[in-house]
Design a protein around this motif. Sequence first.
Motif, PDB file in Angstrom:
ATOM      1  N   GLY A  74      -4.173 -10.164  -4.213  1.00  0.00           N
ATOM      2  CA  GLY A  74      -3.989  -8.724  -4.420  1.00  0.00           C
ATOM      3  C   GLY A  74      -3.040  -8.119  -3.409  1.00  0.00           C
ATOM      4  N   ALA A  75      -3.139  -8.565  -2.165  1.00  0.00           N
ATOM      5  CA  ALA A  75      -2.252  -8.059  -1.117  1.00  0.00           C
ATOM      6  C   ALA A  75      -0.805  -8.466  -1.381  1.00  0.00           C
ATOM      7  N   VAL A  76      -0.597  -9.688  -1.874  1.00  0.00           N
ATOM      8  CA  VAL A  76       0.758 -10.148  -2.181  1.00  0.00           C
ATOM      9  C   VAL A  76       1.361  -9.280  -3.279  1.00  0.00           C
ATOM     10  N   ASP A  77       0.600  -9.002  -4.313  1.00  0.00           N
ATOM     11  CA  ASP A  77       1.088  -8.113  -5.374  1.00  0.00           C
ATOM     12  C   ASP A  77       1.470  -6.755  -4.792  1.00  0.00           C
ATOM     13  N   GLY A  78       0.599  -6.199  -3.984  1.00  0.00           N
ATOM     14  CA  GLY A  78       0.861  -4.885  -3.403  1.00  0.00           C
ATOM     15  C   GLY A  78       2.046  -4.871  -2.467  1.00  0.00           C
ATOM     16  N   ALA A 138      10.070  -2.734   5.151  1.00  0.00           N
ATOM     17  CA  ALA A 138       9.179  -3.509   6.017  1.00  0.00           C
ATOM     18  C   ALA A 138       7.915  -2.708   6.330  1.00  0.00           C
ATOM     19  N   VAL A 139       8.079  -1.430   6.576  1.00  0.00           N
ATOM     20  CA  VAL A 139       6.931  -0.563   6.850  1.00  0.00           C
ATOM     21  C   VAL A 139       6.031  -0.476   5.613  1.00  0.00           C
ATOM     22  N   ALA A 140       6.631  -0.320   4.441  1.00  0.00           N
ATOM     23  CA  ALA A 140       5.848  -0.211   3.206  1.00  0.00           C
ATOM     24  C   ALA A 140       5.048  -1.484   2.949  1.00  0.00           C
ATOM     25  N   ALA A 141       5.674  -2.642   3.135  1.00  0.00           N
ATOM     26  CA  ALA A 141       4.976  -3.912   2.930  1.00  0.00           C
ATOM     27  C   ALA A 141       3.841  -4.066   3.937  1.00  0.00           C
ATOM     28  N   ARG A 142       4.117  -3.741   5.186  1.00  0.00           N
ATOM     29  CA  ARG A 142       3.096  -3.846   6.233  1.00  0.00           C
ATOM     30  C   ARG A 142       1.906  -2.942   5.927  1.00  0.00           C
ATOM     31  N   GLU A 143       2.169  -1.719   5.490  1.00  0.00           N
ATOM     32  CA  GLU A 143       1.087  -0.788   5.185  1.00  0.00           C
ATOM     33  C   GLU A 143       0.290  -1.229   3.961  1.00  0.00           C
ATOM     34  N   ALA A 144       0.963  -1.839   2.986  1.00  0.00           N
ATOM     35  CA  ALA A 144       0.255  -2.357   1.815  1.00  0.00           C
ATOM     36  C   ALA A 144      -0.733  -3.439   2.232  1.00  0.00           C
ATOM     37  N   VAL A 145      -0.314  -4.293   3.143  1.00  0.00           N
ATOM     38  CA  VAL A 145      -1.192  -5.369   3.614  1.00  0.00           C
ATOM     39  C   VAL A 145      -2.316  -4.804   4.479  1.00  0.00           C
ATOM     40  N   ARG A 146      -1.988  -3.860   5.323  1.00  0.00           N
ATOM     41  CA  ARG A 146      -3.035  -3.261   6.168  1.00  0.00           C
ATOM     42  C   ARG A 146      -4.092  -2.550   5.337  1.00  0.00           C
ATOM     43  N   GLY A 147      -3.697  -2.025   4.177  1.00  0.00           N
ATOM     44  CA  GLY A 147      -4.642  -1.329   3.309  1.00  0.00           C
ATOM     45  C   GLY A 147      -5.447  -2.246   2.407  1.00  0.00           C
ATOM     46  N   ALA A 148      -5.128  -3.532   2.402  1.00  0.00           N
ATOM     47  CA  ALA A 148      -5.836  -4.495   1.561  1.00  0.00           C
ATOM     48  C   ALA A 148      -7.131  -4.943   2.240  1.00  0.00           C
ATOM     49  N   ASP A 149      -7.992  -5.554   1.470  1.00  0.00           N
ATOM     50  CA  ASP A 149      -9.286  -6.021   1.965  1.00  0.00           C
ATOM     51  C   ASP A 149      -9.144  -7.405   2.595  1.00  0.00           C
ATOM     52  N   LEU A 150      -8.432  -7.461   3.727  1.00  0.00           N
ATOM     53  CA  LEU A 150      -8.160  -8.724   4.416  1.00  0.00           C
ATOM     54  C   LEU A 150      -8.917  -8.770   5.726  1.00  0.00           C
ATOM     55  N   ASP A 151      -9.119  -9.987   6.232  1.00  0.00           N
ATOM     56  CA  ASP A 151      -9.877 -10.169   7.470  1.00  0.00           C
ATOM     57  C   ASP A 151      -9.025  -9.977   8.720  1.00  0.00           C
ATOM     58  N   ALA A 152      -7.746 -10.326   8.631  1.00  0.00           N
ATOM     59  CA  ALA A 152      -6.877 -10.251   9.808  1.00  0.00           C
ATOM     60  C   ALA A 152      -5.449  -9.991   9.370  1.00  0.00           C
TER      61      ALA A 152
END
Length: 92
Positions: free
Chosen positions: A54-58, A21-35
């Motif tokens: 891209g975030a979903v893949d990551g 869960a932490v790894a998935a959360r950090e992958a999303v936080r590191g993506a170029d997302l607005d929120a």
Amino acid sequence: MRWRVEFTTEPFDLDEPPPHAVAAREAVRGADLDAVDVGPFGTSAEGRADAVLGAVDGLLRAAVEAGATRVSLQVSVIDEAGAARTAAEGGA
């Protein structure tokens, strides 16, 4: 076009967030997302369609590599006001 992804990873641990869960959360936080909104039972993020893809893949790769046995996700097309589009409005 803006998209929203909402996801959870399993197996659950009610005492503390598991490594997947932490790894998935950090992958999303590191993506170029607005929120990004992290909750106790899931995470959601919004952004341009290509950024969400891209975030979903990551997040999938990171979660599985960190031990997830299941990742459940939902992707919604959202309008500029942040509301999910319905089928009648052209959503799926």
